[in-house]
Design a protein around this motif. Structure first.
Motif, PDB file in Angstrom:
ATOM      1  N   VAL A  73       6.636  23.866  47.040  1.00 21.01           N
ATOM      2  CA  VAL A  73       5.876  22.827  46.343  1.00 21.01           C
ATOM      3  C   VAL A  73       6.426  21.453  46.703  1.00 21.01           C
ATOM      4  O   VAL A  73       5.689  20.533  47.059  1.00 21.01           O
ATOM      5  N   GLU A  74       7.754  21.341  46.635  1.00 18.98           N
ATOM      6  CA  GLU A  74       8.380  20.063  46.964  1.00 18.98           C
ATOM      7  C   GLU A  74       8.154  19.729  48.436  1.00 18.98           C
ATOM      8  O   GLU A  74       7.810  18.609  48.802  1.00 18.98           O
ATOM      9  N   ALA A 127       4.738  18.476  49.107  1.00 16.04           N
ATOM     10  CA  ALA A 127       4.536  17.118  48.616  1.00 16.04           C
ATOM     11  C   ALA A 127       5.111  16.120  49.621  1.00 16.04           C
ATOM     12  O   ALA A 127       4.628  15.002  49.744  1.00 16.04           O
ATOM     13  N   TYR A 183      -5.511  13.944  42.006  1.00 18.76           N
ATOM     14  CA  TYR A 183      -5.095  15.331  41.805  1.00 18.76           C
ATOM     15  C   TYR A 183      -3.600  15.510  42.066  1.00 18.76           C
ATOM     16  O   TYR A 183      -2.869  16.024  41.218  1.00 18.76           O
ATOM     17  N   GLY A 184      -3.145  15.048  43.238  1.00 20.67           N
ATOM     18  CA  GLY A 184      -1.738  15.203  43.591  1.00 20.67           C
ATOM     19  C   GLY A 184      -0.810  14.506  42.612  1.00 20.67           C
ATOM     20  O   GLY A 184       0.082  15.144  42.039  1.00 20.67           O
ATOM     21  N   ILE A 195      -0.644  16.517  39.322  1.00 23.00           N
ATOM     22  CA  ILE A 195       0.104  17.771  39.256  1.00 23.00           C
ATOM     23  C   ILE A 195       1.591  17.532  39.452  1.00 23.00           C
ATOM     24  O   ILE A 195       2.412  18.257  38.921  1.00 23.00           O
ATOM     25  N   HIS A 196       1.934  16.485  40.205  1.00 19.23           N
ATOM     26  CA  HIS A 196       3.357  16.242  40.418  1.00 19.23           C
ATOM     27  C   HIS A 196       3.950  15.347  39.342  1.00 19.23           C
ATOM     28  O   HIS A 196       5.141  15.051  39.370  1.00 19.23           O
ATOM     29  N   LEU A 206       3.413  12.062  38.830  1.00 24.35           N
ATOM     30  CA  LEU A 206       3.900  10.825  39.428  1.00 24.35           C
ATOM     31  C   LEU A 206       3.513   9.602  38.624  1.00 24.35           C
ATOM     32  O   LEU A 206       4.075   8.537  38.803  1.00 24.35           O
ATOM     33  N   ALA A 207       2.528   9.733  37.754  1.00 22.07           N
ATOM     34  CA  ALA A 207       2.080   8.570  36.998  1.00 22.07           C
ATOM     35  C   ALA A 207       2.227   8.851  35.521  1.00 22.07           C
ATOM     36  O   ALA A 207       1.880   9.930  35.057  1.00 22.07           O
ATOM     37  N   ASP A 208       2.749   7.876  34.811  1.00 22.38           N
ATOM     38  CA  ASP A 208       2.931   8.085  33.377  1.00 22.38           C
ATOM     39  C   ASP A 208       1.722   7.613  32.583  1.00 22.38           C
ATOM     40  O   ASP A 208       1.432   8.136  31.533  1.00 22.38           O
ATOM     41  N   VAL A 225       0.357  11.046  47.268  1.00 17.24           N
ATOM     42  CA  VAL A 225       1.662  11.496  46.778  1.00 17.24           C
ATOM     43  C   VAL A 225       2.782  10.952  47.655  1.00 17.24           C
ATOM     44  O   VAL A 225       3.894  11.457  47.620  1.00 17.24           O
ATOM     45  N   MET A 285      -1.187  19.914  49.247  1.00 16.90           N
ATOM     46  CA  MET A 285      -0.745  18.764  48.468  1.00 16.90           C
ATOM     47  C   MET A 285       0.547  19.070  47.725  1.00 16.90           C
ATOM     48  O   MET A 285       1.091  18.204  47.051  1.00 16.90           O
ATOM     49  N   GLY A 286       0.954  20.332  47.754  1.00 24.19           N
ATOM     50  CA  GLY A 286       2.143  20.699  47.009  1.00 24.19           C
ATOM     51  C   GLY A 286       1.827  21.245  45.631  1.00 24.19           C
ATOM     52  O   GLY A 286       2.687  21.271  44.766  1.00 24.19           O
ATOM     53  N   LYS A 335      10.830  12.339  40.966  1.00 19.06           N
ATOM     54  CA  LYS A 335       9.855  12.748  39.960  1.00 19.06           C
ATOM     55  C   LYS A 335       9.364  14.175  40.230  1.00 19.06           C
ATOM     56  O   LYS A 335       9.234  14.995  39.332  1.00 19.06           O
ATOM     57  N   ILE A 336       9.093  14.439  41.508  1.00 22.03           N
ATOM     58  CA  ILE A 336       8.611  15.768  41.860  1.00 22.03           C
ATOM     59  C   ILE A 336       9.658  16.821  41.538  1.00 22.03           C
ATOM     60  O   ILE A 336       9.379  17.847  40.920  1.00 22.03           O
ATOM     61  N   SER A 348       9.868  17.704  37.975  1.00 17.94           N
ATOM     62  CA  SER A 348       8.803  18.529  37.392  1.00 17.94           C
ATOM     63  C   SER A 348       8.868  19.984  37.854  1.00 17.94           C
ATOM     64  O   SER A 348       8.156  20.823  37.332  1.00 17.94           O
ATOM     65  N   ARG A 386       7.035  23.502  36.285  1.00 19.15           N
ATOM     66  CA  ARG A 386       5.859  24.013  36.991  1.00 19.15           C
ATOM     67  C   ARG A 386       6.080  25.427  37.486  1.00 19.15           C
ATOM     68  O   ARG A 386       5.177  26.258  37.464  1.00 19.15           O
TER      69      ARG A 386
END
Lengths: 275, 462, 426
Positions: free
Chosen positions: A104-105, A108, A130-131, A134-135, A137-139, A188, B351-352, C10-11, C14, C18
């Motif tokens: 996953v990382e 990204a 979407y990215g 799910i990660h 990244l935005a608060d 991302v 996209m991960g 950040k990734i 999480s 996840r």
């Protein structure tokens, strides 16, 4: 120009890649990569570096393994049953196939754009955010909107879609869809972007736009692009790698590959003897 | 001759005409230098004759079979001596039955009123006349068909196209059986329902809160209202279906997702057919399982924790129905999930996104129309399911939303009202058809809507 | 780049959450599959554990004296004598001789209740088959009553169910068991007889025959009609509204609840066309209409899978469209059509609800021999037995279900086999 006989076009068993495959400042390093689909071998002993912030093009006839090779770089091959990768692939010195690495990382950090534009059947906004969503990244919504606009601007799509962000992404034209997919990938902020024949489903005008975009993106991202079109490779890339039947034949600065290829097979390919 | 004998003789005649005409066409062709001088192959000439010989006659025979009894009965009843003429529908049928039984020798002729005996004799002689005339008619028709065909038989007669035209119409007729079935369903339930709504106002039926068809029969009074309110049945049906969907949707959907996205080939090859075994088990077996195993188990379980669970609870019937529907939902969902293009998944994974994020946020939303369509088809099945509820749900109409209590459903009432020997036009049996009309309308709407959604969905990814 | 390392942290932050969600989701999926498979296992286990006992029945060994005086006959060829004979006396006397010290009317009645009340007729049939036995003595295994059967089986299993037994009866059984005069034997009645009010005499032969006749009727009608309709729709139908309408009709009929077909059969076939109730003809007609959509849909799929190149080749040779269909398309599509037909028949074999509407739910003892004999079918028999109050019928019902399921398993596996074996891959 002397025509090479059929004999010389055959690859010898212990083929060694010719040209400048290694780099002093590599982003990714690949050493002795072999890829198998069940029993069938698709990639034979490929070693190559990808330099930071360069655009490297991979060319070669159909079925030569260039797409397979690209997919090993973000482990998209994991989704194919029976696919096995041998050898070392490192990014910034970190082994991508280490057992404790989280794909996953990795994905990204290494984004991907596919041959056929594949926007999700959602709105343009949802596609790009979407990215980041799910990660995590935005608060806030504001952050998200900022990422949305920035990514769409970078992908050169903002002006065209800013008034219809909530309409489905599938309603865009083919070229716009592909740029949407690029916007989605850069949302991302990956370090490397892999592009698998991103223009093969597009018309010439849309292709030109994407090529322009690639050039701009190369300032911030490392890009590996697989392409079927030699002209495209010549136009957008700094270095070009030529694959033939799963083997890496030659890697050299693009200009050199297209003017003075070192290997007969490369020459035969770029002069259109086969493809 | 009897109908079966007539049919047999028609087959023999048909075979004869086939070989005869084929022989004749060969005889025509031989002096000219072989069959290449004929327009069609000899067997087509044979087929042409056979079709002309048998088809119209068979058609006539069918019509006769349908209307013979009705016409004869009518004639017998109009000739009935005046003192026996029945006053209402029920006694009309009674007398008709008596006459038929005397005529067939089932009832002894002794001690019967002479009027009935006359009628029976009348019926017997009419039968003889009818059978003779149909035999004559059919043979004549068959022979004239053969004559017509042999009159046409020439060297340049285009037999093949003629035969093929007939064949195409026969095929079309077969395809139209589906339409006639739908029409038959609509007319049979609609016709009886209209009769029912004459005695019970449609408003009372659809919005009435009390259902007890027994009283109406006991008072033997057409139109005794107040006991044909179908709301408790609708509520019961919905309750049982809701319990079923509550079990079937999550389990069916999750197993489809697991099988389509996660399971290895080995698990898939064994788990999928094993789950589909559930779909092949007859509903009567589920009914037995629900009534004799699940319901007592739930009742005892409830008793042990201090809950009163009826032994005919909606929970038992609905739960078992849910199990039955699991494979239905899972195979429909599996279809639509695998129809989502791999490029969508690749896009998300690249996209991960984790696999479950891909499934929940990309695959399922993309497959949603298909899944919703499938769930609607499943609901329509649950509403129309009969045997499980007949065996495991109650008979008493109770207006409740508590799944631990016993409820009854539309299908249970249809079965209870129509099994056993009832007078056909009593409001009780007619009520069953009115319920049938409701059931058919609701399931039809659900099906049309669901099939439409699924079709649109399929086209999207083709 | 600062932005990038920020993103990366950040990734990474999480990831744990996840990955846990991922594992949870997978676990839900496994649970769903497990519950489904568990349901299959419980269902089969329940049916088999309830029904396996029914394949054996309790018999009691008695010394029967075929005494002509006792029966009241002197000539085995005289039908009137045979039907007037006191056959029950044979077994009753033998039983009383076995337990000579039983006295009192009530006890004697209890004693004779050990045996099935059909025992006398079994002995009659046995005597008629072996006329030389008249006047002689013979040890015969005689069928026991259903209450005795239930008790004896549960007693052997160590969990005696004696709610319907008297203390004396329990004692007699124990004595018989000690002398090896009571035993479980293969229950041939289950397979050789029709329905009966007495559980120990009830069999599924009638229902199996009824199902067989009904299915033959269904197959004879639905296969030709279904295949013809499929051929028309695939090969000949013009693309117009009428064809669309037929298609919509077929798809909807496939999803109409089966009980509606029962209503159709009742209103049209029985009340309008006056086809007699309860006969395989009317059952076959209703099931034909019900299975037709399935057969049409699978046949169309089979025809569709024949590649167009074969059609073009045939037409190119100058074959007419009919010759093309008859000589090329149909033979290639046949395995697929047969598979569809088997699946349709399996569906029809398990169907109950519509048959209840058309009177195939009647109590019928005789075994049907033709399409117009009153009959019932196996699933309806199961429904009837499941509704009966006698405890012994639970066992019978489960056994009948086992038989029905075996038929279905055979049909479905043969369909799968046929598809694997004969269907061509293009």
């Amino acid at each position: 120009m002397k025509l090479a006989s059929e004999q010389t076009l055959e690859l010898d068993e212990g083929h060694v890649t010719v040209g400048q495959s290694f780099s002093d400042d590599p982003k990714m390093t690949m050493r002795n990569i072999n890829v198998f689909y069940a029993e069938k071998q698709a990639i034979y002993d490929v070693s190559i570096d990808i330099t930071k912030n360069e655009v490297i093009a991979m060319i070669g006839p159909s079925g030569c393994g260039k797409s397979t090779f690209l997919r090993t770089l973000n482990r998209m091959n994991d989704t194919v049953d029976g696919c096995r990768v041998e050898g070392d692939i490192c990014m910034d010195g970190e082994n991508l196939y280490a057992p404790n690495l989280d794909v996953v990382e990795l994905r990204a950090r290494v984004g991907m754009v596919f041959q056929k534009p594949n926007p999700f059947p959602k709105s343009i906004r949802d596609n790009v955010t979407y990215g980041p969503k799910i990660h995590g990244l935005a608060d806030t919504r504001v952050d998200l909107d900022e990422i949305l606009e920035k990514s769409l601007r970078k992908a050169g799509l903002w002006e065209e879609v800013k008034d219809r962000l909530d309409q489905p992404g599938t309603g865009l034209s083919g070229g716009q869809q592909q740029r949407l997919c690029i916007a989605r990938a850069i949302a991302v902020s990956p370090e490397v972007i892999l592009m698998d024949e991103p223009c093969s489903a597009l018309d010439p005008i849309a292709t030109a736009k994407i090529e322009e975009l690639i050039e701009e993106l190369s300032q911030n991202f490392t890009i590996a692009i697989v392409t079927h079109s030699m002209q495209q490779a010549a136009r957008v890339s700094h270095r070009t790698a030529y694959f033939h039947l799963g083997k890496l034949i030659e890697v050299n600065p693009t200009e050199q590959v297209f003017t003075m290829p070192q290997h007969q097979l490369t020459e035969a390919y770029i002069t259109g003897r086969f493809g | 001759m009897q109908a079966t004998d007539l049919l047999l003789s028609l087959i023999v005649l048909g075979l004869f005409s086939f070989y005869w005409s084929r022989g004749r066409s060969l005889a025509l062709a031989n002096p000219l230098g072989g069959i290449r001088n004929l327009h069609s192959l000899p067997s087509y000439y044979g087929l042409h004759a056979a079709l002309w010989c048998t088809l119209p006659a068979t058609f006539l025979l069918g019509i006769w079979l349908i209307f013979d009894e009705i016409v004869i009965n009518g004639m017998v009843m109009t000739d009935l001596s005046p003192e026996l003429i029945p006053s209402d529908n029920a006694s009309y049928n009674l007398i008709l039955n008596k006459v038929a039984n005397i005529a067939n020798g089932i009832l002894p002729r002794e001690d019967q009123p002479s009027g009935l005996l006359d009628a029976a004799d009348n019926m017997l002689s009419l039968n003889v006349v009818s059978q003779w005339s149909i035999t004559l008619l059919i043979i004549t028709l068959a022979m004239s068909g053969l004559a017509w065909s042999s009159h046409k038989l020439k060297v340049d007669f285009r037999a093949r196209p003629a035969v093929e035209r007939v064949m195409q119409n026969l095929l079309l007729a077969c395809a139209c059986v589906a339409i006639f079935t739908t029409l038959g369903i609509v007319f049979s339930v609609l016709f009886e329902s209209i009769q029912f709504f004459r005695s019970v106002p449609i408003y009372d039926f659809i919005f009435g809160l009390e259902w007890s068809p027994q009283t109406a029969i006991r008072e033997d009074q057409v139109g005794s209202s107040g006991s044909f309110g179908a709301i408790p049945l609708f509520v019961g049906t919905l309750l049982v279906s809701a319990v079923a969907m509550f079990i079937a949707v999550p389990i069916g959907l999750m197993s489809a997702i697991y099988l389509a996205e996660y399971a290895s080939d080995g698990v898939r090859t064994y788990a999928k057919p094993a789950l589909e075994v559930l779909a092949g088990i007859p509903t009567v077996v589920y009914g037995f399982f629900a009534a004799l195993t699940v319901a007592p188990f739930l009742r005892d379980l409830g008793a042990s924790v201090g809950l009163t669970i009826s032994s005919e609870s909606a929970l038992a019937a609905g739960g078992v129905m849910g199990i039955m529907i699991i494979p239905f939902i899972s195979s429909l969902a599996d279809d639509v999930i695998t129809a989502v293009p791999q490029s969508m998944r690749d896009g998300s994974l690249a996209m991960g996104a984790t696999q479950s994020e891909t499934i929940r946020k990309v695959v399922i939303p993309a497959a949603l129309p298909g899944i919703v369509g499938g769930i609607m088809l499943a609901i329509s099945r649950a509403i129309g399911e009969t045997m499980i509820v007949v065996m495991a749900a109650g008979l008493a109409a109770k207006l409740t939303a508590n799944p631990l209590e016993s409820v009854t459903t539309v299908t249970v009432q249809i079965v209870t009202l129509l099994t056993g020997d009832q007078e056909f036009d009593s409001p009780k049996t007619l009520a069953a058809f009115a319920l049938g009309l409701m059931l058919f309308t609701v399931t039809l709407l659900l099906n049309i809507f669901a099939l439409h959604i699924v079709k649109k969905y399929r086209e999207q990814y083709e | 780049m600062n932005n990038r390392s920020d993103t990366l942290s950040k990734i990474q932050h999480s990831l744990t959450r996840r990955n846990r969600a991922e594992a949870r989701f997978r676990w839900y999926g496994r649970c769903a599959i497990f519950i489904g498979l568990l349901a299959v296992a419980v269902l089969f286990f329940d049916i088999i554990s309830k029904g396996h006992g029914a394949f054996r029945a309790t018999y009691i060994k008695l010394d029967i004296h075929y005494d002509p005086e006792l029966i009241g006959i002197n000539n085995l060829a005289d039908n009137e004598q045979l039907s007037a004979g006191n056959w029950q006396a044979l077994s009753k006397t033998a039983l009383r001789n076995k337990f000579p010290d039983v006295s009192g009317r009530q006890d004697k009645r209890r004693l004779s209740k050990l045996l099935s009340n059909g025992a006398g007729f079994d002995l009659k049939d046995h005597l008629l088959a072996n006329p030389q036995l008249l006047g002689k003595k013979e040890s015969v295994w005689v069928l026991a009553d259903d209450d005795i059967d239930t008790y004896f089986k549960s007693w052997l299993d160590g969990d005696a169910y004696d709610a319907r037994m008297t203390a004396k009866q329990v004692q007699w059984i124990a004595q018989l068991h000690q002398e090896d005069l009571i035993a479980l034997k293969f229950n041939s009645n289950l397979f050789s007889r029709g329905d009966s009010r007495e559980p120990e005499q009830a069999g599924i032969r009638g229902a199996v025959m009824g199902s067989f006749l009904t299915l033959i009727m269904t197959l004879m009608l639905s296969f030709p009609i279904g295949v013809s309709a499929a051929i028309y729709l695939e090969e000949f139908a013009p693309k117009n509204r009428w064809t669309d309408f037929i298609e919509v009709n077929i798809n909807n009929l496939a999803a109409v609840p089966s009980i509606i077909f029962g209503l159709l059969g009742l209103a049209i076939f029985i009340n309008f066309f006056h086809v007699p109730r309860s006969v395989p003809i009317v059952g076959g007609l209703v099931l034909t209409l019900m299975t037709l959509p399935t057969i049409i849909i699978t046949s169309r799929a089979a025809i569709k899978s024949v590649p167009p190149s074969i059609r073009e080749a045939a037409l190119g040779m100058g074959a007419s469209k009919y010759q093309m269909v008859l000589h090329h398309v149909l033979p290639l599509a046949l395995p697929g059509m047969l598979t569809g037909a088997i699946i349709g028949m399996a569906q029809a074999l398990g169907e109950t609800a519509p048959l209840l509407m058309i009177g195939m739910v009647a109590f019928i003892v005789d075994i049907p021999n033709g399409f117009s004999d009153p009959a019932t079918v196996l699933p309806v028999q199961i429904f009837l037995w499941a509704d009966s109050p006698e405890r012994a019928f639970i066992e019978k019902t489960s056994a009948a279900i086992m038989v029905l399921l075996s038929f279905l398993i055979i049909m479905n596996t043969s369909a799968v086999w046929l598809r694997k074996r004969l269907e061509r891959r293009w």
